[in-house]
Design a protein around this motif. Sequence first.
Motif, PDB file in Angstrom:
ATOM      1  N   UNK A  33      -5.044   5.177  -0.517  1.00  0.00           N
ATOM      2  CA  UNK A  33      -5.477   6.654  -0.646  1.00  0.00           C
ATOM      3  C   UNK A  33      -5.843   6.966  -2.016  1.00  0.00           C
ATOM      4  N   UNK A  34      -7.006   7.570  -1.980  1.00  0.00           N
ATOM      5  CA  UNK A  34      -7.602   7.518  -3.282  1.00  0.00           C
ATOM      6  C   UNK A  34      -8.145   8.991  -3.498  1.00  0.00           C
ATOM      7  N   UNK A  35      -8.274   9.472  -4.996  1.00  0.00           N
ATOM      8  CA  UNK A  35      -8.559  10.458  -5.463  1.00  0.00           C
ATOM      9  C   UNK A  35      -9.463  10.415  -6.807  1.00  0.00           C
ATOM     10  N   UNK A  36     -10.236  11.316  -7.214  1.00  0.00           N
ATOM     11  CA  UNK A  36     -11.167  11.008  -8.405  1.00  0.00           C
ATOM     12  C   UNK A  36     -10.621  12.131  -9.307  1.00  0.00           C
ATOM     13  N   UNK A  37     -10.158  11.891 -10.656  1.00  0.00           N
ATOM     14  CA  UNK A  37      -9.735  12.792 -11.390  1.00  0.00           C
ATOM     15  C   UNK A  37     -11.074  13.363 -12.148  1.00  0.00           C
ATOM     16  N   UNK A  46     -12.256  13.123 -15.253  1.00  0.00           N
ATOM     17  CA  UNK A  46     -12.954  12.119 -15.922  1.00  0.00           C
ATOM     18  C   UNK A  46     -13.788  11.160 -15.280  1.00  0.00           C
ATOM     19  N   UNK A  47     -13.433  11.207 -13.639  1.00  0.00           N
ATOM     20  CA  UNK A  47     -14.224  10.205 -12.767  1.00  0.00           C
ATOM     21  C   UNK A  47     -13.489   9.184 -12.544  1.00  0.00           C
ATOM     22  N   UNK A  48     -12.266   8.926 -12.889  1.00  0.00           N
ATOM     23  CA  UNK A  48     -11.423   7.658 -12.802  1.00  0.00           C
ATOM     24  C   UNK A  48     -11.006   7.871 -11.289  1.00  0.00           C
ATOM     25  N   UNK A  49     -10.840   6.645 -10.632  1.00  0.00           N
ATOM     26  CA  UNK A  49     -10.396   6.760  -9.394  1.00  0.00           C
ATOM     27  C   UNK A  49      -9.025   6.208  -9.321  1.00  0.00           C
ATOM     28  N   UNK A  50      -8.176   7.055  -8.668  1.00  0.00           N
ATOM     29  CA  UNK A  50      -6.701   6.647  -8.501  1.00  0.00           C
ATOM     30  C   UNK A  50      -6.240   6.373  -7.139  1.00  0.00           C
ATOM     31  N   UNK A  51      -5.415   5.620  -6.992  1.00  0.00           N
ATOM     32  CA  UNK A  51      -5.138   5.234  -5.581  1.00  0.00           C
ATOM     33  C   UNK A  51      -3.798   4.894  -5.506  1.00  0.00           C
ATOM     34  N   UNK A  52      -2.989   5.063  -4.324  1.00  0.00           N
ATOM     35  CA  UNK A  52      -1.970   4.214  -3.984  1.00  0.00           C
ATOM     36  C   UNK A  52      -2.260   3.211  -2.699  1.00  0.00           C
ATOM     37  N   UNK A  53      -1.427   2.324  -2.570  1.00  0.00           N
ATOM     38  CA  UNK A  53      -1.562   1.223  -1.649  1.00  0.00           C
ATOM     39  C   UNK A  53      -0.383   1.515  -0.657  1.00  0.00           C
ATOM     40  N   UNK A  54      -1.095   2.132   0.656  1.00  0.00           N
ATOM     41  CA  UNK A  54       0.095   2.535   1.520  1.00  0.00           C
ATOM     42  C   UNK A  54       0.074   1.630   2.898  1.00  0.00           C
ATOM     43  N   UNK A  55       1.193   1.075   3.225  1.00  0.00           N
ATOM     44  CA  UNK A  55       1.235   0.127   4.561  1.00  0.00           C
ATOM     45  C   UNK A  55       0.764   0.939   5.623  1.00  0.00           C
ATOM     46  N   UNK A  56       0.052   0.395   6.761  1.00  0.00           N
ATOM     47  CA  UNK A  56      -0.444   1.009   7.715  1.00  0.00           C
ATOM     48  C   UNK A  56       0.684   1.739   8.800  1.00  0.00           C
ATOM     49  N   UNK A  57       2.059   1.147   8.442  1.00  0.00           N
ATOM     50  CA  UNK A  57       3.115   1.671   9.236  1.00  0.00           C
ATOM     51  C   UNK A  57       3.663   2.926   8.814  1.00  0.00           C
ATOM     52  N   UNK A  83      -1.847  13.871  -2.532  1.00  0.00           N
ATOM     53  CA  UNK A  83      -3.311  13.233  -2.129  1.00  0.00           C
ATOM     54  C   UNK A  83      -3.289  13.165  -0.637  1.00  0.00           C
ATOM     55  N   UNK A  84      -3.890  14.265   0.150  1.00  0.00           N
ATOM     56  CA  UNK A  84      -3.828  14.246   1.702  1.00  0.00           C
ATOM     57  C   UNK A  84      -5.026  13.256   2.157  1.00  0.00           C
ATOM     58  N   UNK A  85      -5.023  12.348   2.864  1.00  0.00           N
ATOM     59  CA  UNK A  85      -6.182  11.625   3.101  1.00  0.00           C
ATOM     60  C   UNK A  85      -6.931  12.319   4.136  1.00  0.00           C
ATOM     61  N   UNK A  86      -8.571  12.291   3.817  1.00  0.00           N
ATOM     62  CA  UNK A  86      -9.482  12.837   4.822  1.00  0.00           C
ATOM     63  C   UNK A  86      -9.863  11.879   5.757  1.00  0.00           C
ATOM     64  N   UNK A  87      -9.204  11.535   7.001  1.00  0.00           N
ATOM     65  CA  UNK A  87      -9.565  10.368   7.905  1.00  0.00           C
ATOM     66  C   UNK A  87     -11.068  10.337   8.166  1.00  0.00           C
ATOM     67  N   UNK A  91     -10.737   8.604   1.136  1.00  0.00           N
ATOM     68  CA  UNK A  91     -10.942   9.793   0.056  1.00  0.00           C
ATOM     69  C   UNK A  91      -9.786  10.890   0.398  1.00  0.00           C
ATOM     70  N   UNK A  92      -8.995  11.436  -0.649  1.00  0.00           N
ATOM     71  CA  UNK A  92      -7.855  12.099  -0.497  1.00  0.00           C
ATOM     72  C   UNK A  92      -8.324  13.865  -1.052  1.00  0.00           C
ATOM     73  N   UNK A  93      -7.885  14.691  -0.543  1.00  0.00           N
ATOM     74  CA  UNK A  93      -7.928  15.862  -1.099  1.00  0.00           C
ATOM     75  C   UNK A  93      -6.685  16.428  -1.781  1.00  0.00           C
ATOM     76  N   UNK A  94      -6.355  16.679  -2.938  1.00  0.00           N
ATOM     77  CA  UNK A  94      -5.385  17.135  -3.701  1.00  0.00           C
ATOM     78  C   UNK A  94      -4.591  18.365  -3.510  1.00  0.00           C
ATOM     79  N   UNK A  95      -3.839  18.409  -3.278  1.00  0.00           N
ATOM     80  CA  UNK A  95      -2.547  19.718  -2.590  1.00  0.00           C
ATOM     81  C   UNK A  95      -1.315  19.837  -3.544  1.00  0.00           C
ATOM     82  N   UNK A  96      -0.975  20.925  -4.117  1.00  0.00           N
ATOM     83  CA  UNK A  96       0.308  21.029  -4.646  1.00  0.00           C
ATOM     84  C   UNK A  96       1.001  22.466  -4.130  1.00  0.00           C
ATOM     85  N   UNK A  97       2.341  22.121  -3.671  1.00  0.00           N
ATOM     86  CA  UNK A  97       3.018  23.256  -2.980  1.00  0.00           C
ATOM     87  C   UNK A  97       2.085  24.018  -1.989  1.00  0.00           C
ATOM     88  N   UNK A  98       1.429  23.311  -1.110  1.00  0.00           N
ATOM     89  CA  UNK A  98       0.990  23.843  -0.306  1.00  0.00           C
ATOM     90  C   UNK A  98      -0.778  24.511  -0.297  1.00  0.00           C
TER      91      UNK A  98
END
Length: 442
Positions: A19-23, A25-36, A66-70, A86-93
Amino acid sequence: MITDLAAFAQNNGVKYFMISFTDLFGGQRAKLVPAQAIAEMQDEGAGFAGFATWLDMTPAHPDMLAVPDPSSVIQLPWKPEVAWVAANCVMEGKDVAQAPRNVLRCLIGEAAAQGLHVKTGVEAEFFLLTPDGSQISDPFDTAEKPCYDQQAVMRRYDVVREICDYMLDLGWGPYQNDHEDANGQFEMNWEFDDALKTADKHSFFKFMTKSVAEKHGLRATFMPKPVEGLTGNGCHTHISVWDAPGDAATTNVFAGNGDGPTGEVGLSAQGKHFLGGIMAHATAMAAITNPTVNSYKRLNAPTTLSGATWAPNTVTWTGNNRTHMVRVPGPGRFELRLPDGAANPYLLQAVIIAAGLTGLKDKADPGPRLDIDMYAEGHNVKDAAKLPLNMLDALRAYDGDTSLKAMMGQEFSDAFLKLKHQEWTSFVSHFSSWEKEHTLDI
């Protein structure tokens, strides 16, 4: 279109999602999430501490999700048990207004409200270096004019072929690959698409190219000017505007026989005003299209080994002539040659749309078309604006362009300027060997 990531995983043998977003400065940030766990993540998002990335946040901020865009999901061709999304960043809704993908989505919405749908293609140039980044990876790539060098591109066939095969498998429509104008430099082209899809592909392309290069014991860099004396990495962007998104598009609203110099090269009145916006805001746009200290070593470079920098330093436009900032190679589109390899894939698209929409609103005129060789005769052009000489000049130009800042969003603009000024301060605080070499004996 993919809508259910859990089903995608089950149908395609995916074990993990990035699940990836770009900050900023153009840095790509991600978390590796199991399919389950992906179904919950698709609903709620993966949690990040925004302060730990290049976003204008503090440690006291709540979780950024970071809410993934399927619709953006891509199964890694070189590691198919993993999928990138790619994900869209959300904070407090609420959407995080400074997050680059959100900035772009907002501007796409602004254009769509006017019945306009921007389609773009990018030419992302890169170097293949040794793993430590100190030199070109191919010791035989030494030609004075290496562009399109047949032997040199084939010596890196394994890397280029693997990346191109993956783009073919992904359905991107790659259509040409070449050795570029600098020793050790390459370019790979794929078909143009809606601006958000192009930004997602551009982001993934950088990740894929670096990953494949590492697999082959090399290092790929999109740095604007990684090798002194050689042509830098551009990211030329081709722009057209249509009446509908995706395959529903039937009419290129830029195409037409408008009046004057723009009409003569096949741009409609809307194309003229959109181009006028690009020209009017170019010096401010540079802060985003050319976002690093190093960027200005490409824009303001002396003549390179090959004989030309292929980069602009003046705000001019022309027909099919590569020595200007904007080239109109044919009816219905134009090429912006200003951006470089450091450009944030999402902010690049966003600032083009922002400037273009401002131009349409203001009915901006792009000014005279210049059909001269700017590299040979540019010194004779007295009334065209110069592009910034350095990152600080670019930031000041952006800060002073209130209409462009407003279109990009005030929260984004404030955050971007704050962090980039901090970066400039860090740069000018650095003591270099040049200072001692030139000042020690004063």
